[in-house]
Design a protein around this motif. Sequence first.
Motif, PDB file in Angstrom:
ATOM      1  N   LEU A 341     -39.393 -25.024 -48.696  1.00 53.65           N
ATOM      2  CA  LEU A 341     -39.636 -26.291 -49.381  1.00 53.65           C
ATOM      3  C   LEU A 341     -40.934 -26.851 -48.826  1.00 53.65           C
ATOM      4  O   LEU A 341     -41.110 -26.931 -47.607  1.00 53.65           O
ATOM      5  CB  LEU A 341     -38.491 -27.274 -49.125  1.00 53.65           C
ATOM      6  CG  LEU A 341     -37.130 -26.917 -49.719  1.00 53.65           C
ATOM      7  CD1 LEU A 341     -36.080 -27.911 -49.246  1.00 53.65           C
ATOM      8  CD2 LEU A 341     -37.185 -26.894 -51.238  1.00 53.65           C
ATOM      9  N   SER A 342     -41.850 -27.232 -49.697  1.00 50.84           N
ATOM     10  CA  SER A 342     -43.182 -27.660 -49.259  1.00 50.84           C
ATOM     11  C   SER A 342     -43.292 -29.186 -49.311  1.00 50.84           C
ATOM     12  O   SER A 342     -43.107 -29.794 -50.370  1.00 50.84           O
ATOM     13  CB  SER A 342     -44.265 -27.041 -50.152  1.00 50.84           C
ATOM     14  OG  SER A 342     -44.210 -25.629 -50.087  1.00 50.84           O
ATOM     15  N   PHE A 343     -43.592 -29.774 -48.148  1.00 50.68           N
ATOM     16  CA  PHE A 343     -43.777 -31.219 -48.039  1.00 50.68           C
ATOM     17  C   PHE A 343     -45.170 -31.519 -47.488  1.00 50.68           C
ATOM     18  O   PHE A 343     -45.733 -30.730 -46.729  1.00 50.68           O
ATOM     19  CB  PHE A 343     -42.736 -31.841 -47.112  1.00 50.68           C
ATOM     20  CG  PHE A 343     -41.334 -31.790 -47.639  1.00 50.68           C
ATOM     21  CD1 PHE A 343     -40.861 -32.772 -48.485  1.00 50.68           C
ATOM     22  CD2 PHE A 343     -40.483 -30.753 -47.289  1.00 50.68           C
ATOM     23  CE1 PHE A 343     -39.565 -32.729 -48.977  1.00 50.68           C
ATOM     24  CE2 PHE A 343     -39.191 -30.691 -47.783  1.00 50.68           C
ATOM     25  CZ  PHE A 343     -38.728 -31.684 -48.629  1.00 50.68           C
ATOM     26  N   GLY A 344     -45.709 -32.680 -47.878  1.00 46.92           N
ATOM     27  CA  GLY A 344     -46.996 -33.128 -47.356  1.00 46.92           C
ATOM     28  C   GLY A 344     -46.941 -34.582 -46.962  1.00 46.92           C
ATOM     29  O   GLY A 344     -45.884 -35.233 -47.022  1.00 46.92           O
ATOM     30  N   SER A 345     -48.076 -35.139 -46.577  1.00 42.45           N
ATOM     31  CA  SER A 345     -48.141 -36.523 -46.111  1.00 42.45           C
ATOM     32  C   SER A 345     -48.337 -37.511 -47.260  1.00 42.45           C
ATOM     33  O   SER A 345     -48.015 -38.693 -47.131  1.00 42.45           O
ATOM     34  CB  SER A 345     -49.267 -36.687 -45.093  1.00 42.45           C
ATOM     35  OG  SER A 345     -50.509 -36.278 -45.654  1.00 42.45           O
ATOM     36  N   ALA A 346     -48.865 -37.037 -48.393  1.00 38.04           N
ATOM     37  CA  ALA A 346     -49.083 -37.921 -49.539  1.00 38.04           C
ATOM     38  C   ALA A 346     -47.751 -38.286 -50.191  1.00 38.04           C
ATOM     39  O   ALA A 346     -46.761 -37.552 -50.085  1.00 38.04           O
ATOM     40  CB  ALA A 346     -50.001 -37.246 -50.554  1.00 38.04           C
ATOM     41  N   GLU A 347     -47.729 -39.422 -50.874  1.00 40.46           N
ATOM     42  CA  GLU A 347     -46.496 -39.892 -51.506  1.00 40.46           C
ATOM     43  C   GLU A 347     -45.992 -38.912 -52.555  1.00 40.46           C
ATOM     44  O   GLU A 347     -44.781 -38.759 -52.757  1.00 40.46           O
ATOM     45  CB  GLU A 347     -46.737 -41.267 -52.155  1.00 40.46           C
ATOM     46  CG  GLU A 347     -46.845 -42.408 -51.166  1.00 40.46           C
ATOM     47  CD  GLU A 347     -45.593 -42.568 -50.322  1.00 40.46           C
ATOM     48  OE1 GLU A 347     -44.482 -42.399 -50.881  1.00 40.46           O
ATOM     49  OE2 GLU A 347     -45.712 -42.831 -49.117  1.00 40.46           O
TER      50      GLU A 347
END
Length: 526
Positions: A341-347
């Motif tokens: 699962l890919s998560f980032g810092s942007a909303e």
Amino acid sequence: MAELEQHEGEQDIEKKIEDTRLKFKNEFLQDSTDKYDSRDVERLDKDDALVEGYLQWRACVVDDTLKLIDESLQWRKEFGVNDITESTIPRWMFETGAVYLHGYDKEGNKLFWFKVKLHVKDTKTIVDKKKYVAFWLERYAKKEPGMPLTVVFDMAESGLSNIDMEFVKYIINCFKVYYPKFLSKMIIVDMPWIMNAAWKIVKSWLGPEAISKLKFASRSEVHGFIDPEYLPAHMGGTDPFKYSYPPLPDDDFQTPICENGPIVSEDELESKEGEMESKDALESSFSSEVAVKPKKVNFLEDSLRAEDNDKGDTTSRTKGARKPLTTFKGALLDVSPAEELSFGSAETEKRCLIILSNVTKNKVAFKVRTTAPEKYRVKPSSSFCEPGASVDIVVSLHGGSQASPQDRFLVMAAEMDNSLSQELAQFWKEVQKAKIMEHRLRCQILEGPKQAVNPLRDSPVEVVGGGGGQQEFHTALMRVITCNARLEQKLNSCLWVQKVLIGLVLVLLVLNLLCLRLLTTSQQPS
């Protein structure tokens, strides 16, 4: 163009997988079927990822891959790897704590610890020790197939009596031959100088594909690979973990301790029945031998029950969630994404989608677990999927939480009898553990905006927002300082050697002058 090349590459690897299987049957299986365990042969015939791993470890050269498979499968039968269990290993080996799995490195790879000071060379127990290592590797391979390991040799307080070259060579062969593509890196921590010669021999055993994975690190340098939360105190870490047996340590799906104590599910707060449900879920999720005494384990289940009862449109619920691109083909459910699962810092990067597709003719119950229930919200976290239908599950970061490569998710599924209208909670209590399908997902952290360093200041300046720049700059600065200190130490050593050599040259010069004078004096007429 790039997509076309990728498609051609996938077709090429598929062809090589089939070629490898065909040649293995024709050239190796026809001679003798007793060389290998039939379970390994069957797995090789069905598991594309296994064959692909062997191929990639041998640069996709089929003939070299066949030799690797032959050696690996013969070893598995010789050691009876498929039949190794906790009960077949002497209890005292588990009690020593010389080898175990615990924690993660900065890339999210599981740590495989070797406490070298606890190992003593003994020819009588060498076979059991080899099976002990195989037990841990096979255990991890079944739980997280395809996920690499980081091996850590803790050399603190060890000496020459703790080095068994045959055992070390076996460990290297485990990653070089028996478990291809398993090794992320091998970190040698705090190695005494007296062992330099031994490890030069070890490096000669490593193939070119593994030599780059060998890292030597001091107690301070190991922080560049592993965060302090997973390092013991003697390495400058803050990990309170203390090995004890029984049970076997396994922290894949534990709830971290917060300031207010362990996070518990809402069911547990509502009634004692909810507490029993959480415990039953733990028992059904993992083998009975897997638990950790010091910490209370609770999983995220129906954490947002009120939200789950919302009858809103599914499209609006999944809007903005990152859609998966890969699929894992399971016995009961197809799970997308296949691994991460890919998560980032942007909303827009704080929501991901898990798609479950029922491939059976019956209703399938499912539930989702996570190692960090205080950070994530899963909707729905427990429900069922009709035959031939799909269910969209939204996984979102809660509040200001940040995803970590160490975070894991567990998708559990079991087939239901369509003729029975059974409550899910009761179903999960009664379902047999052997009938539960499990699939694990880990988190991938998307790279945020890059940082730029202002040469007029001591701290970095962000280009387009994003956090963590200060910490990254501090880490880089500490590495530079450490590197400079080591260079300065080496320079001082070189200067000292230079002074000694100059002194020796002066002594030799004086001796030469004395010899010349003596020769001159002896040649003069008396």
